[in-house]
Design a protein around this motif. Structure first.
Motif, PDB file in Angstrom:
ATOM      1  N   THR A 255      -1.847  -7.067  55.744  1.00  0.00           N
ATOM      2  CA  THR A 255      -0.798  -8.067  55.528  1.00  0.00           C
ATOM      3  C   THR A 255      -1.405  -9.458  55.504  1.00  0.00           C
ATOM      4  O   THR A 255      -2.406  -9.717  56.172  1.00  0.00           O
ATOM      5  CB  THR A 255       0.289  -8.004  56.619  1.00  0.00           C
TER       6      THR A 255
ATOM      7  N   PHE B 130      -0.121 -13.651  55.743  1.00  0.00           N
ATOM      8  CA  PHE B 130       0.958 -14.624  55.914  1.00  0.00           C
ATOM      9  C   PHE B 130       0.355 -15.988  56.187  1.00  0.00           C
ATOM     10  O   PHE B 130      -0.823 -16.123  56.530  1.00  0.00           O
ATOM     11  CB  PHE B 130       1.929 -14.196  57.022  1.00  0.00           C
TER      12      PHE B 130
ATOM     13  N   THR C 224      -4.594 -19.021  55.934  1.00  0.00           N
ATOM     14  CA  THR C 224      -3.937 -17.758  55.627  1.00  0.00           C
ATOM     15  C   THR C 224      -4.392 -16.752  56.674  1.00  0.00           C
ATOM     16  O   THR C 224      -5.596 -16.621  56.926  1.00  0.00           O
ATOM     17  CB  THR C 224      -4.300 -17.249  54.229  1.00  0.00           C
TER      18      THR C 224
ATOM     19  N   ARG D 181      -2.327 -13.419  46.850  1.00  0.00           N
ATOM     20  CA  ARG D 181      -2.089 -12.680  48.093  1.00  0.00           C
ATOM     21  C   ARG D 181      -2.189 -11.172  47.852  1.00  0.00           C
ATOM     22  O   ARG D 181      -2.822 -10.441  48.623  1.00  0.00           O
ATOM     23  CB  ARG D 181      -0.702 -13.044  48.641  1.00  0.00           C
TER      24      ARG D 181
END
Length: 348
Positions: free
Chosen positions: A244, A246, A254, A313
């Motif tokens: 993941t 974020f 990040t 991302r």
């Protein structure tokens, strides 16, 4: 001038390494302090990986101009590192200012060594591929000194070190090298390969072989998953790593978190990929359990910016998943090529 000044600062502030067997009950603690520069984290992790040490925990901090890492390590039997020669060797390697990991642009060429010729291969994986490659090399009078092959997402990559069967030295004849390249490229291409097969000759020892395989497969875009049941589709029933990303808006980082099955060289594979994708780890923590590994990194691109788009991302997540999965197919050879012609890449 800036580059020369940076070199001067590094010479005046060489890395300082402390190896402590008393700070932790079940692991040897290695602390590395150094002037910060891009790639230094990979260099340190590569030294520990080359020593076949298992990293059970790690704490990373490289804000501003200083780099500080703390690693808890054990050997493959689960014991602390107590041999004085091993400890002295680790200290010498980590305190060296030598670079262990040149960039991808610097690591490809046509320069066989005196000892052996290094061959890099990539193409579509299929049953029988490995035996075909070995058969071609055997027919051309090549002995495989050692080799490593990975397969992932229906792609295959290998780094093979070969010698001339008659001289037991590197193959130097340009015409013969050209013949080897052409024949192996034809084998890799196959009948239904829609992607270009590649074969290169590279100077051995320039780049760690594991990192080179990551670079080859990354360049071949193996992180793009193949769906369906057509040609090249591969059913993967193993648990997928969980990656993941974020934003940490306050500090403009990040944050990348990864959960996956623990295995040897996992941290090395992750740092290889982030480094080659031109990302810098500013802070991080690594924890391993009996079955699962957890990694959390605060990263930015080398230009100082965090991940800035959903497409970027998704690409970072795909590439890190691939980095975790690739080594699962790892196969190493250390036999004469004529003894390998019965091997089949479907066994990998």
């Amino acid at each position: 001038m800036d580059d020369e000044y940076a070199k001067f600062i590094r010479r005046m502030n060489p890395p300082r390494v402390v190896i402590d067997n008393n700070a932790c009950e079940d692991a040897t603690v290695i602390q590395v302090d150094s002037v910060n520069r891009h790639g230094i984290l990979l260099e340190v992790v590569q030294v520990l990986t080359d020593m076949n040490l298992v990293i059970t925990k790690a704490y990373i901090s490289s804000d501003a101009g200083w780099f500080m890492d703390v690693f808890n390590v054990i050997d493959h039997d689960g014991n602390k590192i107590r041999d004085k020669e091993d400890i002295d060797y680790i200290q010498r390697r980590l305190e060296s200012n030598a670079s262990f990991a040149p960039s991808l642009r610097e690591s490809v060429g046509v320069m066989p060594s005196e000892e052996y010729t290094s061959i890099e291969l990539s193409g579509t994986d299929r049953p029988g591929l490995l035996s075909e490659v070995c058969a071609v090399l055997a027919d051309l009078g090549c002995n495989v000194v050692n080799a490593e092959i990975w397969t992932h997402n229906a792609r295959a990559a290998a780094v093979v070190h070969v010698t001339d069967e008659s001289t037991a030295c590197a193959i130097k004849d340009p015409t013969r090298l050209s013949t080897i390249k052409d024949l192996l490229r034809n084998v890799l291409r196959g009948d239904d390969d829609l992607k270009t097969a590649n074969m290169k000759l590279s100077p051995p020892g320039v780049t760690n072989r594991g990192r080179r395989l990551h670079q080859i497969m990354f360049a071949d875009r193996d992180y793009e998953r193949i769906g369906g049941t057509g040609v090249g589709a591969v059913e993967n029933t193993s648990p997928r790593p969980h990656v993941t990303l974020f934003d940490c808006i306050q500090k403009e980082y990040t944050v990348v978190t990864m959960r996956s099955k623990d295995r040897p060289k996992l941290l090395f594979d992750i740092i290889c990929t982030l480094t080659d994708m031109q990302y810098v780890v500013f802070h991080g923590v690594v924890k391993t359990g009996r079955m699962e590994a957890y990694q959390e990194f605060y990263i930015r691109h080398v230009d100082g910016l965090p991940v800035s788009s959903e497409a970027e991302r998704e690409r970072v997540a795909q590439c890190l998943e691939a980095a975790i999965e690739r080594r699962a197919s790892e196969v190493e050879w250390s036999l004469n090529c004529a003894q390998k012609t019965e091997l089949d890449s479907s066994q990998i």
